[in-house]
Structures are given as C-alpha cells and as structure tokens.
Design a protein around this motif. Structure first.
Motif, PDB file in Angstrom:
ATOM      1  N   ALA A 112      -0.669  -4.509  -5.674  1.00 12.16           N
ATOM      2  CA  ALA A 112      -0.217  -3.132  -5.463  1.00 12.16           C
ATOM      3  C   ALA A 112      -1.430  -2.216  -5.336  1.00 12.16           C
ATOM      4  O   ALA A 112      -2.267  -2.156  -6.237  1.00 12.16           O
ATOM      5  CB  ALA A 112       0.678  -2.682  -6.610  1.00 12.16           C
ATOM      6  N   ILE A 113      -1.497  -1.493  -4.223  1.00 15.04           N
ATOM      7  CA  ILE A 113      -2.626  -0.599  -3.946  1.00 15.04           C
ATOM      8  C   ILE A 113      -2.114   0.834  -3.867  1.00 15.04           C
ATOM      9  O   ILE A 113      -1.263   1.161  -3.035  1.00 15.04           O
ATOM     10  CB  ILE A 113      -3.307  -0.975  -2.616  1.00 15.04           C
ATOM     11  N   GLY A 114      -2.602   1.683  -4.735  1.00 12.42           N
ATOM     12  CA  GLY A 114      -2.239   3.094  -4.739  1.00 12.42           C
ATOM     13  C   GLY A 114      -3.341   3.926  -4.114  1.00 12.42           C
ATOM     14  O   GLY A 114      -4.526   3.707  -4.384  1.00 12.42           O
TER      15      GLY A 114
ATOM     16  N   PHE B  64      -1.427  11.303  -6.156  1.00 10.01           N
ATOM     17  CA  PHE B  64      -0.022  11.440  -6.556  1.00 10.01           C
ATOM     18  C   PHE B  64       0.665  10.117  -6.844  1.00 10.01           C
ATOM     19  O   PHE B  64       1.887  10.060  -6.998  1.00 10.01           O
ATOM     20  CB  PHE B  64       0.751  12.200  -5.472  1.00 10.01           C
ATOM     21  N   THR B  65      -0.089   9.059  -6.907  1.00 14.97           N
ATOM     22  CA  THR B  65       0.508   7.765  -7.242  1.00 14.97           C
ATOM     23  C   THR B  65       0.821   7.715  -8.739  1.00 14.97           C
ATOM     24  O   THR B  65       0.181   8.382  -9.545  1.00 14.97           O
ATOM     25  CB  THR B  65      -0.441   6.607  -6.899  1.00 14.97           C
ATOM     26  N   ASP B  66       1.804   6.914  -9.086  1.00 13.06           N
ATOM     27  CA  ASP B  66       2.137   6.674 -10.483  1.00 13.06           C
ATOM     28  C   ASP B  66       1.449   5.384 -10.887  1.00 13.06           C
ATOM     29  O   ASP B  66       1.904   4.283 -10.554  1.00 13.06           O
ATOM     30  CB  ASP B  66       3.653   6.567 -10.657  1.00 13.06           C
ATOM     31  N   LYS B  67       0.338   5.505 -11.575  1.00 15.57           N
ATOM     32  CA  LYS B  67      -0.471   4.331 -11.905  1.00 15.57           C
ATOM     33  C   LYS B  67       0.294   3.333 -12.774  1.00 15.57           C
ATOM     34  O   LYS B  67       0.122   2.116 -12.641  1.00 15.57           O
ATOM     35  CB  LYS B  67      -1.777   4.758 -12.578  1.00 15.57           C
ATOM     36  N   LYS B  68       1.160   3.846 -13.666  1.00 13.45           N
ATOM     37  CA  LYS B  68       1.944   2.943 -14.506  1.00 13.45           C
ATOM     38  C   LYS B  68       2.928   2.148 -13.654  1.00 13.45           C
ATOM     39  O   LYS B  68       3.093   0.939 -13.847  1.00 13.45           O
ATOM     40  CB  LYS B  68       2.693   3.734 -15.577  1.00 13.45           C
ATOM     41  N   GLU B  69       3.589   2.818 -12.715  1.00 15.88           N
ATOM     42  CA  GLU B  69       4.530   2.124 -11.835  1.00 15.88           C
ATOM     43  C   GLU B  69       3.813   1.048 -11.024  1.00 15.88           C
ATOM     44  O   GLU B  69       4.304  -0.078 -10.893  1.00 15.88           O
ATOM     45  CB  GLU B  69       5.209   3.110 -10.891  1.00 15.88           C
TER      46      GLU B  69
ATOM     47  N   ILE C  11       0.865  -1.181   0.000  1.00 11.92           N
ATOM     48  CA  ILE C  11       0.000   0.000   0.000  1.00 11.92           C
ATOM     49  C   ILE C  11       0.897   1.225   0.000  1.00 11.92           C
ATOM     50  O   ILE C  11       1.751   1.379   0.877  1.00 11.92           O
ATOM     51  CB  ILE C  11      -0.911   0.027   1.247  1.00 11.92           C
ATOM     52  N   THR C  12       0.721   2.124  -0.963  1.00 10.31           N
ATOM     53  CA  THR C  12       1.575   3.309  -1.049  1.00 10.31           C
ATOM     54  C   THR C  12       0.787   4.489  -1.595  1.00 10.31           C
ATOM     55  O   THR C  12      -0.240   4.310  -2.264  1.00 10.31           O
ATOM     56  CB  THR C  12       2.806   3.028  -1.938  1.00 10.31           C
ATOM     57  N   ASP C  13       1.298   5.712  -1.317  1.00  7.34           N
ATOM     58  CA  ASP C  13       0.567   6.907  -1.747  1.00  7.34           C
ATOM     59  C   ASP C  13       1.322   7.738  -2.775  1.00  7.34           C
ATOM     60  O   ASP C  13       0.858   8.810  -3.146  1.00  7.34           O
ATOM     61  CB  ASP C  13       0.232   7.799  -0.542  1.00  7.34           C
ATOM     62  N   GLY C  14       2.491   7.274  -3.220  1.00  4.65           N
ATOM     63  CA  GLY C  14       3.227   8.131  -4.141  1.00  4.65           C
ATOM     64  C   GLY C  14       4.251   7.408  -4.982  1.00  4.65           C
ATOM     65  O   GLY C  14       4.488   6.207  -4.833  1.00  4.65           O
ATOM     66  N   LEU C  15       4.868   8.152  -5.863  1.00  7.45           N
ATOM     67  CA  LEU C  15       5.925   7.627  -6.732  1.00  7.45           C
ATOM     68  C   LEU C  15       7.136   7.264  -5.887  1.00  7.45           C
ATOM     69  O   LEU C  15       7.517   7.989  -4.976  1.00  7.45           O
ATOM     70  CB  LEU C  15       6.302   8.688  -7.765  1.00  7.45           C
TER      71      LEU C  15
ATOM     72  N   GLU D 286      -7.666  -9.429 -10.369  1.00 11.13           N
ATOM     73  CA  GLU D 286      -6.984  -8.148 -10.491  1.00 11.13           C
ATOM     74  C   GLU D 286      -5.935  -8.007  -9.392  1.00 11.13           C
ATOM     75  O   GLU D 286      -6.165  -8.355  -8.240  1.00 11.13           O
ATOM     76  CB  GLU D 286      -8.005  -7.009 -10.389  1.00 11.13           C
ATOM     77  N   TYR D 287      -4.748  -7.496  -9.773  1.00 14.35           N
ATOM     78  CA  TYR D 287      -3.655  -7.335  -8.814  1.00 14.35           C
ATOM     79  C   TYR D 287      -3.353  -5.865  -8.501  1.00 14.35           C
ATOM     80  O   TYR D 287      -2.553  -5.595  -7.622  1.00 14.35           O
ATOM     81  CB  TYR D 287      -2.375  -7.988  -9.352  1.00 14.35           C
ATOM     82  N   ASN D 288      -3.951  -4.956  -9.214  1.00 13.74           N
ATOM     83  CA  ASN D 288      -3.655  -3.537  -9.037  1.00 13.74           C
ATOM     84  C   ASN D 288      -4.945  -2.777  -8.710  1.00 13.74           C
ATOM     85  O   ASN D 288      -5.937  -2.889  -9.416  1.00 13.74           O
ATOM     86  CB  ASN D 288      -3.015  -2.987 -10.309  1.00 13.74           C
TER      87      ASN D 288
END
Length: 231
Positions: free
Chosen positions: A150-152, A156-161, A123-127, A174-176
């Motif tokens: 991966a949970i954004g 400000f998250t980088d959806k591609k990353e 779980i993360t909130d950013g790049l 689904e994993y994202n």
C-alpha cells in the motif's frame, strides 16, 4: 526510456510473480499527478523481467468505479505492457477503495498462475469512502494469499488505514510506503522493486519446502532399509 533499477533475472534469480497494480484515479488527483502515478508504475515494471515463466503484470484503476485496464497474462512482453500503460484512463470521482479491492479479489487474480507469488500494489492519495469495507476487503484478499503493498501519496492519506490495508511488515521487508507528493514516488522505486523481489523469492522457497519430493523419500526408504538389514 526508464532507468532499470534491477531485473527479476538479476535480483531475484528469475523467480516468477503475478503483480497487479491498482491506481487511484479519483478527482482529488490532478491529471498531471495521475500521469506521475502511471510513470511510476512504468518505472517499476521496467525493473521486472517479464515473460510467461517470469513476471506477469496487470493494471486496474479506481475512483467511484473500478476499471480493469489489462489483465494478468494479457501481455507477455515488457514492451507491450509499457505501451498499454500509455493508455490508462483517467476516471475522476470519489475514492471507493473497498469496491476496488473487492473487484481485485473476485476477478483480478482469475488469470493468476498457481504456485507463484500473487502481489497487489495499490497507490492512493486519500482516505477511502468506506474505511470499514476497505479493511474487510483487504483482509479477505490477504486471506487468499495475496501480498498487498500500500502506497500513500500526499498529506491527506490515512496512514493507519494504509498500514492495516497492507500485508504485515516482516524483517527486511516493508509493505507500506508513504510519500508527501507524487514527484517523490521515484524515491521508493528501488525499495518497492526489492520488496516485490523478496516476496517472489520467499514464495518459491516455500513451494520447494512443502512440495512432494519423491526422490528424497526414495533415498530415505533405501537408507532405512539398509539400516534394518544391518541390525
């Protein structure tokens, strides 16, 4: 205390899994939002059937540094895990996701059981600080048969990353996940539990498919011998 969405016993037939949570504790996450992250983890854990032959849970946090809060198999009851989650430290600092994934790869699954699903939920909130290293470490984890969710959270998250960090999506799996704010994490609880359940079921089905089964081989030999005697 928490609504039980489903249980591994009911939803997954008691299939085992080793699940690690990696929680972003960087300075961009306010302390109150960090508490919401932990509350989300507690809600998801509440839906698992915990036990030596069932689900096992470990938790780590990261910012500039990495900290293992408790390891897989350190607690064998749901009650003990939920109590331990009341004491997850709030670190502050930058977002060195690559270093955190490296630590998970090198140490996180050391206590994991063979022949069960190995699952990482981040779980993360950013790049991340070093996107190239983050994707490299995620790639190495996936190559070691770890399934990554991966949970954004937030704008400000980088959806591609995140998409590249996560395991590849499959049909009905689904994993994202992305939510706009920490209060919205509850909206994906049910789907996340269902997805981890499906991963654990697939793992056990694959094991059954490829496990050596002497009784079936013996039956085939007897049948072949019988056919040869008839000809």
């Amino acid at each position: 205390m928490f609504m039980v969405i489903c249980t591994f016993l009911e939803g997954c037939g008691g299939k085992p899994a080793d699940v690690l949570f990696l929680i972003d504790s960087s300075s961009s996450i306010h302390r109150n939002d960090f508490k919401k992250e932990v509350k989300f983890v507690k809600s998801v854990v509440s839906a698992f059937d915990i036990g030596p032959d069932k689900a096992s849970v470990g938790v780590s946090t990261f910012s500039d540094s990495f900290q293992s809060v408790f390891q897989l198999n350190e607690f064998t009851t749901k009650e003990d895990i939920l109590k331990a989650l009341d004491h997850v430290p709030y670190l502050r600092g930058g977002t060195d996701t690559g270093n955190a994934l490296k630590n998970i790869r090198e140490y996180g699954f050391n206590m994991a059981r063979p022949n069960v699903a190995h699952i990482l939920i981040i779980i993360t909130d950013g790049l991340s600080r070093d996107p190239a290293d983050t994707l490299l470490q995620a790639k190495l984890l996936k190559e070691s048969e770890v399934q990554i969710f991966a949970i954004g959270v937030g704008p400000f998250t980088d959806k591609k990353e995140l998409r590249n960090m996560a395991s590849s999506a499959e049909e009905d799996l689904e994993y994202n996940f992305n939510v706009f704010k920490f209060d919205a994490l509850k909206s994906i609880e049910k789907l996340l539990v269902k997805s981890t359940c499906e991963v654990s079921k697939q793992q056990m089905e694959d094991i059954r498919k490829y496990t050596f089964q002497p009784e079936k081989i013996l039956k085939s030999i007897i049948l072949l011998t019988f056919k040869m005697e008839l000809t």
